[in-house]
Every structure is written in C-alpha cells, then in structure tokens.
Design a protein around this motif. Structure first.
Motif, PDB file in Angstrom:
ATOM      1  N   LYS A 193      35.062  40.083  29.056  1.00  0.00           N
ATOM      2  CA  LYS A 193      36.420  38.651  28.831  1.00  0.00           C
ATOM      3  C   LYS A 193      36.851  39.408  27.568  1.00  0.00           C
ATOM      4  N   LEU A 194      35.777  39.462  26.505  1.00  0.00           N
ATOM      5  CA  LEU A 194      35.754  40.419  24.871  1.00  0.00           C
ATOM      6  C   LEU A 194      34.990  40.998  24.856  1.00  0.00           C
ATOM      7  N   LEU A 195      34.702  41.531  25.527  1.00  0.00           N
ATOM      8  CA  LEU A 195      34.794  43.515  25.273  1.00  0.00           C
ATOM      9  C   LEU A 195      35.999  44.310  25.727  1.00  0.00           C
ATOM     10  N   LYS A 196      36.340  43.320  26.590  1.00  0.00           N
ATOM     11  CA  LYS A 196      37.851  44.763  26.825  1.00  0.00           C
ATOM     12  C   LYS A 196      39.109  43.865  25.725  1.00  0.00           C
ATOM     13  N   GLU A 197      39.022  42.825  25.526  1.00  0.00           N
ATOM     14  CA  GLU A 197      39.875  42.937  24.215  1.00  0.00           C
ATOM     15  C   GLU A 197      39.225  43.371  22.759  1.00  0.00           C
ATOM     16  N   SER A 198      37.922  44.205  22.720  1.00  0.00           N
ATOM     17  CA  SER A 198      37.403  45.065  21.393  1.00  0.00           C
ATOM     18  C   SER A 198      38.033  45.755  21.144  1.00  0.00           C
ATOM     19  N   ARG A 199      38.772  45.329  20.162  1.00  0.00           N
ATOM     20  CA  ARG A 199      39.605  47.377  20.000  1.00  0.00           C
ATOM     21  C   ARG A 199      38.735  47.840  18.912  1.00  0.00           C
TER      22      ARG A 199
END
Length: 500
Positions: A193-199
């Motif tokens: 989840k958090l990697l996918k949201e990482s810009r």
C-alpha cells in the motif's frame, strides 16, 4: 554721508584691480600647501608600509582553532641565537593558510543522480556507503541499535535521493495489487500500500528504475488457490512461475539480470514455498520474507531480507495500544508467554515452565479465563521484563514486534532464524536469543542478566519501537522505510565496483 549708488559702484570697480594680484597669490599658496601636505602623507604611508610586516589575512574561527591546537601540541622552539641584521631586510612571506580539521570539511557536492544510468548510480552508492565518514550524534538515530550507524545513515540518505522502483501493473486481483491490511500477515499488505502511494520512489519509466516490484500477496495467493486439507502447495508455486514467465516474455527487464533487480514481499508462512517452481525467482530475486529460515535452502542471508511479522487489528488505527509499558521497577513478572501449542519448541517450553510451575515464569497455552479476568494478554506483556517468543510451525513470530510495542525485551527461541532487519540492526543490544536445547535453563539464563545490562536493553527497546511502526503516511525511519532500505541495500551490494 555715503555716496550715491552709481558713484559707490564706480569707486568699487576702480579699487578691485589693486587686490586681484594679492588674492591670486593667496589662492596659489594655498594650493601649493595642500599638494605638499598630500605628498607628505603619501611619503609617511610608504615608509610605514616598507618598515612594518605584511598585514595578516582574515582568519576564520575554524582555522584559528586549528592553528591554536597545532601551536599547543607542537614542541617549544629552540633558543634563538644572536643574528646579524642584514643591510636590507626583506618583508616576511605571507602566512600559509592552515588546513581545517577533517570534521570541518564540507562534504563534496552530490552529483546529479537523475543523469546517471541505474547501474552507475548503484556503484556510486556502494562506494559512498563503504567510505562513509563517522557521523556526529543524530537525535533521530540511537547508535547502539545499529551495526554501523554511519553506514546506515549514509545508505538511507542515498536511498532517499536515488532509489526508483517500477511496479508491474500485470496480474489479476485479488492475488496481485490487493494488500491485506489486518491480521498477523499485514506487513506485506502495508508495504504494498505505502509503496504504491510513494511519489518519491515509484516511477512510470522502467528504464530509470533500480528495482522492480512483483506486487503479489502470499496470503491472497493461499486464500485463492490452496485447496483446504490438500497439503499441496504446488499450485501456488506454478501460478507465480507462470506469472514471471509472462513478464519475461512481455518486458525486457527480467531477462537483463535474470531477476536479480526484482523483489517480492511475502509474510505468510508459505511465502518461501511460492517461489520454488521458478529457478531464477528462487535463486536471484530479492525476497523479503517473514519466514526467514536458513535451514530450508530458500532464504539466502546477505541477499534476502528478513521481514518483521506485525499484527494489525485495526487498519484505520494501526498504532492502537502501542506503548504504555510499565517502568522496570514495576514489572513484577520475569518472563511471559501465552499462545497455541504447535511446532517443536512450544511443547518443550510448556513441559518445563507451563501450568503454573514457577510464579516468575508465566507460561501458558492459551491464557486461562481465571487469569485473563485479572490481567489481559497485553497487560501481561506490559508487566513483564522478558517476553518469550518461541517459534510455532515456522521460525517467525509476531510476538517479537509485540514485545517492542509494549516495551518488553524479547527472548527469541528459534534455531536457524535470521532476525528481522539484521543486516543493519544489532539484536544483541535489545533482545536475548536462546537456543532450543537451552529451554530447561531458561530461567537461569534470564536471571543471569544483570540489572544494569537489562536497563540498557530496555532503553534500547523503547528507542527501537519507532523503527517497527506502520503509519498511514510514512515517516522517516519507520518500518516501511526500514524494509525498503534493506531491499535497497541488498541491491546495492550486488553491483561490482569499478576501482580506478
């Protein structure tokens, strides 16, 4: 009586020629005197310039401190001998600038990472990490927790500036792109989840990527494909093998390194077994696994990453019940464990310490109602000095991270277990590892730890807690970044340095 105006003006005009010469003479004399004064001042200045030593240049505070230290440490000069003054004395040479001490030197300017090819950036990072200079005290990093805090900090800085990850969009749900955010296997879901949201780290252009992520869930793979009570895990491995073969046929990235720059994150006990049907996936790909067991020949220390197993009960409030442990002076229980009895270790633990055999060693199967009514499972951990973390069917246990949450020093009983994030963390500072054969001597081992040493370990546990927390929005040095850093470090260590 004064004369009329026209006569006064005529008289005045007749008298002016008499005084014009005198006035001109006075003006000329004044100019000559001014020029002579200026020449005198210039001559005096020149004389002072040649007779005095050269003016010293401005010295910075750092240079002054370095010169003063050098003068204090230098031996006293020998006694001077009488000398003959030459007829012409040359001015002394200008002072040589002193070299500032190494700590005061500025770090060299960072290159433009976005201009580097991915392999070039990795080689640069590896050299920088190897040559990392000692860092001053950092309020965000407690040095005793780390194997080498200077190398960790430099590696983390470079990860933030350099690392780019490409996430494959292939794969059908729910196995792919559907992260589980609750339960004891939530680590793989929260990381996804958090990697996918990482810009900062995720890129759409795969040519700029240093790592490629296979976004599947081992828990979802089990729930979707495993036939209950079949004891057959082969369908899981075959499915993942076919997925990788499809990526290799569709994209050029897998074949460049045979999967060495690809990684996966799997927390279910069966995570290692999902990769066994594809040779390159098993041997080359970086595997972040909760079940980091070296005895099975799947997990490779130094390349693969041991993933912490975390229990998340409320995804919307992942930090609920974290912290709040009692101070050491009020922790009345020496050691505590309660849980299902399975595997080879837990029956031995209960055999020697269960069923109320020892009041200091609170060891239970499932926490009895008569006990839980007085004190819950969490309060037992908050009231214990040591929390026992024996393996179950597999080597990993969520109790390790729970111990950190409740400020209890974990006691790990699992042979062949590579401890989570042990590539950067020094587990001797905040945990006790007991061999399975030493279970009968467990109380003696724990009582042999001095109060001073225990206090230091307990302090480390409290400081370590922040590195094992999931946040809805990631913060620096939290668990998401710690896992990503270990994967990044594994990839950096793969590249060969081109010396000279």
């Amino acid at each position: 009586m004064p004369p009329p105006p026209h006569l006064a003006a005529a008289a005045s005009s007749r008298r002016r020629p008499r005084h014009r010469g005198a006035m001109a003479c006075v003006s000329y004399c004044r100019r000559v005197a001014a020029i002579a004064s200026l020449l005198a001042v210039g001559a005096a200045t020149a004389l002072l310039t040649f007779s005095l030593p050269a003016a010293p240049r401005a010295v910075s505070t750092t240079e002054f401190t370095g010169e003063l230290s050098a003068r204090r440490s230098a031996p006293p000069p020998p006694p001077s001998l009488p000398s003959v003054t030459p007829a012409t004395t040359a001015p002394p040479p200008p002072p040589v600038p002193s070299t500032p001490p190494p700590a005061a030197r500025r770090r060299k300017r960072e290159p433009s990472y976005w201009r580097m090819a991915p392999e070039e950036a990795l080689r640069y990072a590896k050299k920088e990490i190897r040559d990392a200079e000692p860092v001053p005290d950092d309020p965000d990093l407690y040095a005793p927790l780390f194997r080498n805090v200077s190398q960790f900090k430099r590696s983390y800085e470079l990860m933030e500036r350099i690392l780019k990850v490409y996430i494959y969009q292939d794969g059908r749900r729910p196995i792919f792109h559907t992260p589980p955010l609750s339960g004891i296997y939530a680590s793989e879901g929260w990381f996804m989840k958090l990697l996918k949201e990482s810009r900062r780290h995720v890129v759409d252009d795969a040519s700029k990527a240093h790592l490629f992520y296979l976004p599947y869930s081992s828990q979802q793979l089990r729930l979707t494909l495993y036939v209950a009570d079949s004891h057959n895990l082969r369908p899981l491995g075959v499915y993942l093998r076919n997925f990788v073969r499809g990526l290799a046929a569709k994209y050029p990235f897998w074949n460049r390194t045979r999967g060495a720059d690809h990684f996966l994150v799997a927390c279910h006990d069966w995570g290692p077994y999902t990769v066994t049907s594809h040779r390159d996936l098993r041997k080359n790909t970086i595997k972040a696994l909760c079940n980091a067991d070296t005895s099975e020949g799947i997990f490779t220390p130094g390349k693969d990453v041991s993933l912490p197993e975390t229990t998340i009960r409320m995804p919307k409030r992942p930090l609920r019940n974290v912290g709040g442990g009692l101070p050491v002076s009020r922790r009345s229980i020496l050691a505590f464990f309660a849980g299902n009895v399975h595997g080879r270790v837990r029956p031995e633990l209960l055999k020697h310490w269960g069923n109320g055999q020892d009041d200091d060693m609170r060891v239970y199967a499932l926490l009895p109602n008569r006990v839980s009514r007085r004190m819950s499972y969490i309060h037992h951990m908050k009231n214990s000095r040591f929390c026992l973390c024996p393996m179950g069917y597999e080597v990993n246990s969520p109790r390790i991270v729970e111990a950190f949450y409740y400020e209890c020093v974990p006691v790990i009983i699992a042979d062949n277990f590579v401890l989570p994030l042990s590539d950067v963390l020094d587990w001797t500072a905040f945990s006790v590892v007991v061999a399975e054969k030493d279970i009968p001597n467990l109380k003696t081992i724990l009582q042999g730890i001095s109060l001073k040493k225990y206090m230091a370990m307990h302090n480390c546990v409290k400081r370590l807690q922040r590195h094992f927390l999931w946040h809805a929005r990631p913060v620096k040095y939290d668990l998401f970044h710690m896992i990503l850093h270990s994967i990044w470090l594994s990839r950096v260590n793969q590249v060969e340095l081109l010396e000279g």
